[in-house]
Design a protein around this motif. Structure first.
Motif, mmCIF file in Angstrom:
data_model
loop_
_atom_site.group_PDB
_atom_site.id
_atom_site.type_symbol
_atom_site.label_atom_id
_atom_site.label_comp_id
_atom_site.label_asym_id
_atom_site.label_seq_id
_atom_site.Cartn_x
_atom_site.Cartn_y
_atom_site.Cartn_z
ATOM 1 N N ILE A 4 0.854 -1.199 0.000
ATOM 2 C CA ILE A 4 0.000 0.000 0.000
ATOM 3 C C ILE A 4 0.887 1.245 0.000
ATOM 4 N N VAL A 5 0.604 2.164 -0.919
ATOM 5 C CA VAL A 5 1.391 3.407 -0.969
ATOM 6 C C VAL A 5 0.472 4.624 -0.864
ATOM 7 N N GLU A 6 0.998 5.680 -0.257
ATOM 8 C CA GLU A 6 0.243 6.933 -0.157
ATOM 9 C C GLU A 6 0.839 7.997 -1.063
ATOM 10 N N ILE A 16 1.489 12.825 -4.845
ATOM 11 C CA ILE A 16 0.806 12.715 -3.558
ATOM 12 C C ILE A 16 -0.611 12.218 -3.863
ATOM 13 N N LEU A 17 -0.989 11.104 -3.264
ATOM 14 C CA LEU A 17 -2.281 10.492 -3.574
ATOM 15 C C LEU A 17 -3.356 10.909 -2.579
ATOM 16 N N SER A 18 -4.582 11.003 -3.056
ATOM 17 C CA SER A 18 -5.690 11.411 -2.193
ATOM 18 C C SER A 18 -6.184 10.247 -1.337
ATOM 19 N N GLU A 19 -5.754 9.039 -1.683
ATOM 20 C CA GLU A 19 -6.126 7.856 -0.901
ATOM 21 C C GLU A 19 -5.040 6.802 -1.130
ATOM 22 N N PRO A 20 -4.899 5.862 -0.194
ATOM 23 C CA PRO A 20 -3.875 4.832 -0.386
ATOM 24 C C PRO A 20 -4.147 4.000 -1.642
ATOM 25 N N LEU A 21 -3.082 3.665 -2.342
ATOM 26 C CA LEU A 21 -3.183 2.865 -3.560
ATOM 27 C C LEU A 21 -2.628 1.479 -3.269
ATOM 28 N N GLU A 22 -3.414 0.476 -3.614
ATOM 29 C CA GLU A 22 -2.984 -0.899 -3.382
ATOM 30 C C GLU A 22 -2.286 -1.449 -4.619
#
Length: 93
Positions: A4-6, A16-22
């Motif tokens: 999981i990355v943010e 910069i992500l608005s939600e965690p990416l799996e």
């Protein structure tokens, strides 16, 4: 297992992500890092290489899709472009 990355860093750019990416990690003869929704894949001999490859592909696709006007894109690609632009909150370089 999954990763999981943010944020996604590639070279000098940070997304910069608005939600965690799996990122789904699979191992066969090599490692594959994959996100189904974004249709982004990375491959490598090690898990780390596969994740790095995924980040490079993410960077390429984000830039490429946003350079192109929607009228040139298929419906599927437009969906992916919208999803990418929804989850990328900020781009720092």
């Amino acid at each position: 297992g999954n990763y999981i990355v943010e944020e996604i860093k590639f070279e000098k750019t940070t997304y910069i992500l608005s939600e965690p990416l799996e990122i789904e990690i699979n191992k066969d003869d090599y490692f594959a890092a994959h996100n189904k929704k974004l249709h982004i894949n990375g491959f490598g001999i090690t898990k780390e290489e596969a994740i790095e490859s995924f980040k490079e592909e993410f960077d390429f696709i984000y830039r490429r899709y946003n350079q192109l006007v929607d009228s040139l894109l298929s419906e599927k690609v437009i969906e992916i472009k919208k999803e990418l632009n929804r989850i990328v909150k900020e781009v720092k370089s």
